[in-house]
Design a protein around this motif. Sequence first.
Motif, short mmCIF file in Angstrom:
data_model
loop_
_atom_site.label_atom_id
_atom_site.label_comp_id
_atom_site.label_asym_id
_atom_site.label_seq_id
_atom_site.Cartn_x
_atom_site.Cartn_y
_atom_site.Cartn_z
N VAL A 61 0.75 -1.31 0.21
CA VAL A 61 -0.03 -0.02 -0.66
C VAL A 61 0.81 1.33 0.23
CG1 VAL A 61 -2.29 1.53 1.64
CG2 VAL A 61 -1.42 -1.45 1.26
N VAL A 62 0.63 2.03 -1.33
CA VAL A 62 1.78 3.28 -0.85
C VAL A 62 0.37 4.58 -0.48
CG1 VAL A 62 2.61 4.55 -2.85
CG2 VAL A 62 2.72 1.66 -2.74
N LYS A 63 0.79 4.65 0.37
CA LYS A 63 -0.38 6.44 0.58
C LYS A 63 1.29 7.72 0.65
CE LYS A 63 -2.94 3.71 4.10
NZ LYS A 63 -4.24 4.15 4.32
N GLN A 64 0.59 8.57 0.10
CA GLN A 64 1.21 9.77 -0.72
C GLN A 64 -0.17 11.03 -0.71
OE1 GLN A 64 3.03 8.89 -4.28
NE2 GLN A 64 1.12 8.99 -5.28
N PHE A 65 0.14 12.06 -0.80
CA PHE A 65 -0.18 13.57 -0.87
C PHE A 65 0.22 13.80 -3.01
CE2 PHE A 65 -0.32 13.73 3.34
CZ PHE A 65 -2.14 14.07 4.19
N VAL A 66 -1.37 14.18 -3.01
CA VAL A 66 -1.62 14.80 -4.51
C VAL A 66 -1.83 16.06 -4.40
CG1 VAL A 66 -2.23 14.26 -6.52
CG2 VAL A 66 -1.02 12.45 -5.45
N GLY A 67 -1.04 16.69 -4.11
CA GLY A 67 -1.49 18.04 -3.84
C GLY A 67 -1.57 18.13 -2.51
N ARG A 68 -3.14 18.88 -1.78
CA ARG A 68 -3.03 18.60 -0.53
C ARG A 68 -3.85 17.14 -0.02
NH1 ARG A 68 -3.29 24.20 2.02
NH2 ARG A 68 -2.01 24.68 2.03
N LYS A 69 -4.26 16.63 -1.43
CA LYS A 69 -5.01 15.45 -1.05
C LYS A 69 -4.84 13.56 -0.92
CE LYS A 69 -9.31 17.28 -3.67
NZ LYS A 69 -9.96 17.21 -4.54
N PRO A 70 -5.06 14.05 -0.20
CA PRO A 70 -4.26 12.16 0.40
C PRO A 70 -4.75 11.32 -0.76
CG PRO A 70 -6.00 12.50 2.08
CD PRO A 70 -5.79 13.94 1.21
N ASN A 71 -3.91 10.19 -1.45
CA ASN A 71 -4.37 8.77 -2.01
C ASN A 71 -3.24 7.71 -1.90
OD1 ASN A 71 -2.69 7.91 -4.79
ND2 ASN A 71 -4.46 8.91 -5.59
N THR A 72 -4.11 7.10 -2.00
CA THR A 72 -3.56 5.49 -1.78
C THR A 72 -3.87 4.23 -2.68
OG1 THR A 72 -4.35 5.30 0.66
CG2 THR A 72 -3.92 3.82 -0.49
N SER A 73 -2.64 3.84 -3.26
CA SER A 73 -2.66 2.94 -4.09
C SER A 73 -1.89 2.01 -4.03
CB SER A 73 -1.61 3.45 -5.37
OG SER A 73 -0.71 3.84 -5.12
N PHE A 74 -2.35 1.01 -4.83
CA PHE A 74 -1.53 -0.47 -4.60
C PHE A 74 -0.67 -0.76 -5.35
CE2 PHE A 74 -6.16 0.58 -3.59
CZ PHE A 74 -5.77 0.35 -1.45
N VAL A 75 0.33 -1.62 -5.09
CA VAL A 75 1.33 -2.21 -6.29
C VAL A 75 1.36 -3.90 -5.31
CG1 VAL A 75 3.71 -2.15 -7.33
CG2 VAL A 75 2.35 0.04 -6.01
N MET A 76 1.31 -4.78 -6.73
CA MET A 76 2.04 -5.90 -6.12
C MET A 76 3.23 -6.67 -6.01
SD MET A 76 1.14 -9.03 -8.98
CE MET A 76 -0.84 -9.52 -9.28
#
Length: 101
Positions: A61-76
């Motif tokens: 699970v990759v959690k980061q901010f895009v601008g000021r919004k939180p963004n969660t993405s997934f990587v195998m």
Amino acid sequence: MVNLIDGLNKHFDNRVRLGMMSALMVNDSLEFNVLKELLGVTDGNLASHVKALEAAGLVSVVKQFVGRKPNTSFVMTDEGRRQFEAHLAALEKLLRASGGK
């Protein structure tokens, strides 16, 4: 007698997990909302399945901010790819043994 289902991986016996891993096989990563829409599941349903796959070391699970919004993405993970490919091979073996082509 050979047990044809021995090679199947219990981590992928749920349709949401199977769908998630299938989608991640052909994408470098997927954002939470994209994956949720793709699979047609709720936030909580996706989160619970992600948690199980993450605990098994199959996705990251990759959690980061895009601008000021939180963004969660997934990587195998590499291990997730290895186990999922083995699962697919076991499915193909099952189909061949059952008379499929």
